[in-house]
Scaffold this motif. Structure first.
Motif, PDB file in Angstrom:
ATOM      1  N   ASP A   1       2.936  -5.164   7.280  1.00  0.00           N
ATOM      2  CA  ASP A   1       3.034  -4.028   6.372  1.00  0.00           C
ATOM      3  C   ASP A   1       1.650  -3.602   5.887  1.00  0.00           C
ATOM      4  O   ASP A   1       1.267  -3.829   4.742  1.00  0.00           O
ATOM      5  CB  ASP A   1       3.941  -4.383   5.186  1.00  0.00           C
ATOM      6  CG  ASP A   1       4.191  -3.193   4.270  1.00  0.00           C
ATOM      7  OD1 ASP A   1       3.908  -2.056   4.680  1.00  0.00           O
ATOM      8  OD2 ASP A   1       4.649  -3.413   3.139  1.00  0.00           O
ATOM      9  N   GLY A   2       0.901  -2.967   6.775  1.00  0.00           N
ATOM     10  CA  GLY A   2      -0.430  -2.508   6.415  1.00  0.00           C
ATOM     11  C   GLY A   2      -0.423  -1.482   5.301  1.00  0.00           C
ATOM     12  O   GLY A   2      -1.288  -1.487   4.425  1.00  0.00           O
ATOM     13  N   ALA A   3       0.583  -0.590   5.304  1.00  0.00           N
ATOM     14  CA  ALA A   3       0.660   0.425   4.256  1.00  0.00           C
ATOM     15  C   ALA A   3       0.867  -0.216   2.891  1.00  0.00           C
ATOM     16  O   ALA A   3       0.267   0.204   1.885  1.00  0.00           O
ATOM     17  CB  ALA A   3       1.788   1.406   4.562  1.00  0.00           C
ATOM     18  N   GLY A   4       1.712  -1.241   2.828  1.00  0.00           N
ATOM     19  CA  GLY A   4       1.930  -1.927   1.561  1.00  0.00           C
ATOM     20  C   GLY A   4       0.690  -2.644   1.074  1.00  0.00           C
ATOM     21  O   GLY A   4       0.395  -2.666  -0.119  1.00  0.00           O
ATOM     22  N   LEU A   5      -0.055  -3.234   2.000  1.00  0.00           N
ATOM     23  CA  LEU A   5      -1.286  -3.913   1.615  1.00  0.00           C
ATOM     24  C   LEU A   5      -2.310  -2.903   1.101  1.00  0.00           C
ATOM     25  O   LEU A   5      -2.965  -3.145   0.073  1.00  0.00           O
ATOM     26  CB  LEU A   5      -1.854  -4.688   2.799  1.00  0.00           C
ATOM     27  CG  LEU A   5      -3.140  -5.467   2.532  1.00  0.00           C
ATOM     28  CD1 LEU A   5      -2.935  -6.518   1.446  1.00  0.00           C
ATOM     29  CD2 LEU A   5      -3.653  -6.125   3.811  1.00  0.00           C
ATOM     30  N   ARG A   6      -2.460  -1.772   1.784  1.00  0.00           N
ATOM     31  CA  ARG A   6      -3.410  -0.749   1.325  1.00  0.00           C
ATOM     32  C   ARG A   6      -3.032  -0.219  -0.047  1.00  0.00           C
ATOM     33  O   ARG A   6      -3.893  -0.005  -0.908  1.00  0.00           O
ATOM     34  CB  ARG A   6      -3.471   0.399   2.336  1.00  0.00           C
ATOM     35  CG  ARG A   6      -4.173   0.047   3.645  1.00  0.00           C
ATOM     36  CD  ARG A   6      -4.451   1.275   4.478  1.00  0.00           C
ATOM     37  NE  ARG A   6      -3.238   1.961   4.883  1.00  0.00           N
ATOM     38  CZ  ARG A   6      -2.555   1.681   5.983  1.00  0.00           C
ATOM     39  NH1 ARG A   6      -2.957   0.692   6.784  1.00  0.00           N
ATOM     40  NH2 ARG A   6      -1.466   2.361   6.296  1.00  0.00           N
ATOM     41  N   ARG A   7      -1.747  -0.016  -0.278  1.00  0.00           N
ATOM     42  CA  ARG A   7      -1.306   0.470  -1.580  1.00  0.00           C
ATOM     43  C   ARG A   7      -1.644  -0.546  -2.679  1.00  0.00           C
ATOM     44  O   ARG A   7      -2.066  -0.176  -3.772  1.00  0.00           O
ATOM     45  CB  ARG A   7       0.195   0.746  -1.552  1.00  0.00           C
ATOM     46  CG  ARG A   7       0.756   1.292  -2.862  1.00  0.00           C
ATOM     47  CD  ARG A   7       2.266   1.407  -2.787  1.00  0.00           C
ATOM     48  NE  ARG A   7       2.672   2.439  -1.857  1.00  0.00           N
ATOM     49  CZ  ARG A   7       3.095   3.656  -2.234  1.00  0.00           C
ATOM     50  NH1 ARG A   7       3.143   3.958  -3.508  1.00  0.00           N
ATOM     51  NH2 ARG A   7       3.456   4.534  -1.335  1.00  0.00           N
TER      52      ARG A   7
ATOM     53  N   VAL B   1      -4.057  -2.891  -2.758  1.00  0.00           N
ATOM     54  CA  VAL B   1      -5.479  -3.080  -3.063  1.00  0.00           C
ATOM     55  C   VAL B   1      -6.069  -1.868  -3.760  1.00  0.00           C
ATOM     56  O   VAL B   1      -7.134  -1.956  -4.382  1.00  0.00           O
ATOM     57  CB  VAL B   1      -6.293  -3.408  -1.791  1.00  0.00           C
ATOM     58  CG1 VAL B   1      -5.750  -4.654  -1.124  1.00  0.00           C
ATOM     59  CG2 VAL B   1      -6.321  -2.233  -0.814  1.00  0.00           C
ATOM     60  N   GLY B   2      -5.406  -0.715  -3.683  1.00  0.00           N
ATOM     61  CA  GLY B   2      -5.859   0.459  -4.407  1.00  0.00           C
ATOM     62  C   GLY B   2      -6.990   1.187  -3.701  1.00  0.00           C
ATOM     63  O   GLY B   2      -7.286   0.964  -2.527  1.00  0.00           O
ATOM     64  N   THR B   3      -7.630   2.047  -4.440  1.00  0.00           N
ATOM     65  CA  THR B   3      -8.667   2.927  -3.888  1.00  0.00           C
ATOM     66  C   THR B   3     -10.043   2.594  -4.436  1.00  0.00           C
ATOM     67  O   THR B   3     -10.916   3.455  -4.488  1.00  0.00           O
ATOM     68  CB  THR B   3      -8.326   4.398  -4.196  1.00  0.00           C
ATOM     69  OG1 THR B   3      -8.211   4.562  -5.625  1.00  0.00           O
ATOM     70  CG2 THR B   3      -7.023   4.808  -3.523  1.00  0.00           C
ATOM     71  N   GLY B   4     -10.258   1.362  -4.856  1.00  0.00           N
ATOM     72  CA  GLY B   4     -11.556   0.968  -5.395  1.00  0.00           C
ATOM     73  C   GLY B   4     -12.619   0.893  -4.317  1.00  0.00           C
ATOM     74  O   GLY B   4     -12.365   1.176  -3.137  1.00  0.00           O
ATOM     75  N   PRO B   5     -13.822   0.466  -4.700  1.00  0.00           N
ATOM     76  CA  PRO B   5     -14.928   0.420  -3.733  1.00  0.00           C
ATOM     77  C   PRO B   5     -14.796  -0.682  -2.693  1.00  0.00           C
ATOM     78  O   PRO B   5     -15.522  -0.695  -1.699  1.00  0.00           O
ATOM     79  CB  PRO B   5     -16.147   0.185  -4.622  1.00  0.00           C
ATOM     80  CG  PRO B   5     -15.597  -0.505  -5.836  1.00  0.00           C
ATOM     81  CD  PRO B   5     -14.237   0.086  -6.055  1.00  0.00           C
ATOM     82  N   GLY B   6     -13.902  -1.622  -2.901  1.00  0.00           N
ATOM     83  CA  GLY B   6     -13.729  -2.718  -1.964  1.00  0.00           C
ATOM     84  C   GLY B   6     -12.472  -3.493  -2.283  1.00  0.00           C
ATOM     85  O   GLY B   6     -11.760  -3.195  -3.251  1.00  0.00           O
TER      86      GLY B   6
END
Length: 312
Positions: free
Chosen positions: A230-236, A238-243
Motif C-alpha cells: 500500500d504505497g499510497a497509504g504509506l505516502r499519506r 508520512v505527509g508532505t514534509g521535507p523528508g
C-alpha cells in the motif's frame, strides 16, 4: 483464543459445504483436523502425503479444471521446497489458488531449521501476481481467507501461532487519520498518529510495535496485506514534509518490503529501516519468544532499534 490454524481448519471445513468448487489439498500436516471434512467431501479433500511438489501440482491441476484449491502445509514445505512448482504450475500456467501456510518463521523451533521459513514472502516476491496476507489474529485470518475463496487469483495466507491480543478491521477499514484502503484488504490502517516518523507493523508484530513505541511521537500503521504494497497509504501517512523516516517491522526476513517502501517514497527524501528475522541461523532452537528476542523483535529490542534509527 483459538489459533489461526485452528480457525483456518474450522472455517475451511464449513466453506467446503457451501462452495462446491472449493477443494483442499494437504501433505499430512493438519490432516487430522480435516478428517471430518474429508469424510464428508472425499473427492475435494485430498491428502497426498509428504510429497510437497505433488501437493502444489495437484492443487494447480484442480485449478485448471475450474476448481478453487486451498493448498496447505508448513511454510517451509509450501513455498520453499516446491518453489519450482509454485512458479510453473500456478504462475506459468496462469491459474489461481490459495496457499495457506502454518508455522510462520519459527513457531515450532523444536522442529529445527527445516521447519522454519523466514524467507517465504521474499521468495514469493520474485513471482508475479501473488497477493500476500499476513494476519495478526484468527479473526483477521478468517476474513482474509473468506475473501480469498471468493476470488480467482493467486493468494498466499501466512498463519502463525504468534498473534495480537485483539483483532483489527481488515478489508476496507478506516484508520485514525481517516484513510481507507483503496484496494480492499491491501490498505494499511492507522493505529496511532504522530509526527516523528512512521512505523509499519505487519500482522502479529503489532502488539510488540505498540509496546515499543509507547510514548513516542510516531505514526503506527498496521498491515495485514503486504502484497500489493500500500504505497499510497504509506505516502499519506508520512505527509508532505521535507523528508520521511520509515520503519517496517515484519515477522519474516528483515528488509523484505524495504524496496516497495523506497519505490513508494521515491519522490520524497526518505530513510527506511527494515526490521525482521535476520539471515543468521540460530542453532540453539529454544522457544518462539527466545527467537523473537534474539532477532530484536520483542518490545525491548524494537524500542532500542526504532529510537536509535529515528534519532540518527
Amino acid at each position: 483464543m483459538d489459533t489461526m490454524r485452528d480457525r483456518f481448519i474450522a472455517i475451511t471445513s464449513q466453506l467446503l459445504a457451501e462452495e462446491p468448487r472449493l477443494a483442499v489439498v494437504l501433505a499430512d500436516i493438519s490432516a487430522d483436523g480435516f478428517a471430518p471434512a474429508r469424510r464428508a467431501h472425499p473427492d475435494r479433500v485430498i491428502n497426498v502425503g509428504i510429497r510437497e511438489q505433488l501437493l502444489i501440482g495437484a492443487g494447480a491441476g484442480m485449478a485448471l479444471t475450474g476448481m478453487r484449491p486451498i493448498v496447505h502445509t508448513f511454510a517451509s514445505f509450501l513455498v520453499e521446497r516446491p518453489f519450482e512448482q509454485v512458479k510453473l504450475d500456478f504462475g506459468h500456467q496462469g491459474v489461481g489458488g490459495i496457499l495457506v501456510s502454518a508455522g510462520g518463521s519459527y513457531d515450532w523451533p523444536a522442529g529445527g531449521f527445516t521447519h522454519m521459513a523466514p524467507g517465504d514472502v521474499a521468495l514469493l516476491d520474485t513471482l508475479e501476481g501473488w497477493t500476500v496476507h499476513v494476519p495478526g489474529h484468527p479473526d483477521e485470518a478468517e476474513t482474509l481467507l473468506r475473501e480469498a475463496v471468493d476470488g480467482d487469483d493467486r493468494v498466499y495466507v501466512r498463519l502463525s501461532l504468534q498473534a495480537n491480543r485483539q483483532a483489527r478491521p481488515v478489508g476496507r477499514s478506516t484508520g485514525a487519520m481517516g484513510y481507507t484502503g483503496s484496494t480492499g484488504a491491501s490498505g494499511f490502517s492507522v493505529v496511532r498518529e504522530g509526527r516523528g516518523g512512521t512505523v509499519v507493523a505487519v500482522g502479529p508484530m503489532l502488539d510488540n510495535v505498540l509496546a515499543a513505541t509507547e510514548g513516542l511521537d510516531v505514526n503506527v500503521l498496521y498491515a495485514t496485506t503486504v502484497r500489493p504494497f500500500d504505497g499510497a497509504g504509506l505516502r499519506r501517512a508520512v505527509g508532505t514534509g521535507p523528508g520521511a523516516d520509515v520503519v517496517i517491522v515484519e515477522p519474516y526476513l528483515a528488509g523484505t518490503s524495504t524496496a516497495a517502501a523506497n519505490e513508494a517514497l521515491m519522490e520524497l527524501p526518505h530513510r527506511v529501516l527494515g526490521l525482521g528475522v535476520g539471515r543468521a541461523e540460530l542453532r540453539r532452537y529454544g522457544q518462539m519468544q527466545e527467537h523473537l528476542a534474539a532477532h530484536g523483535l520483542d518490545a525491548r529490542g524494537l524500542r532500542a532499534r526504532i529510537t536509535g534509527f529515528l534519532r540518527g
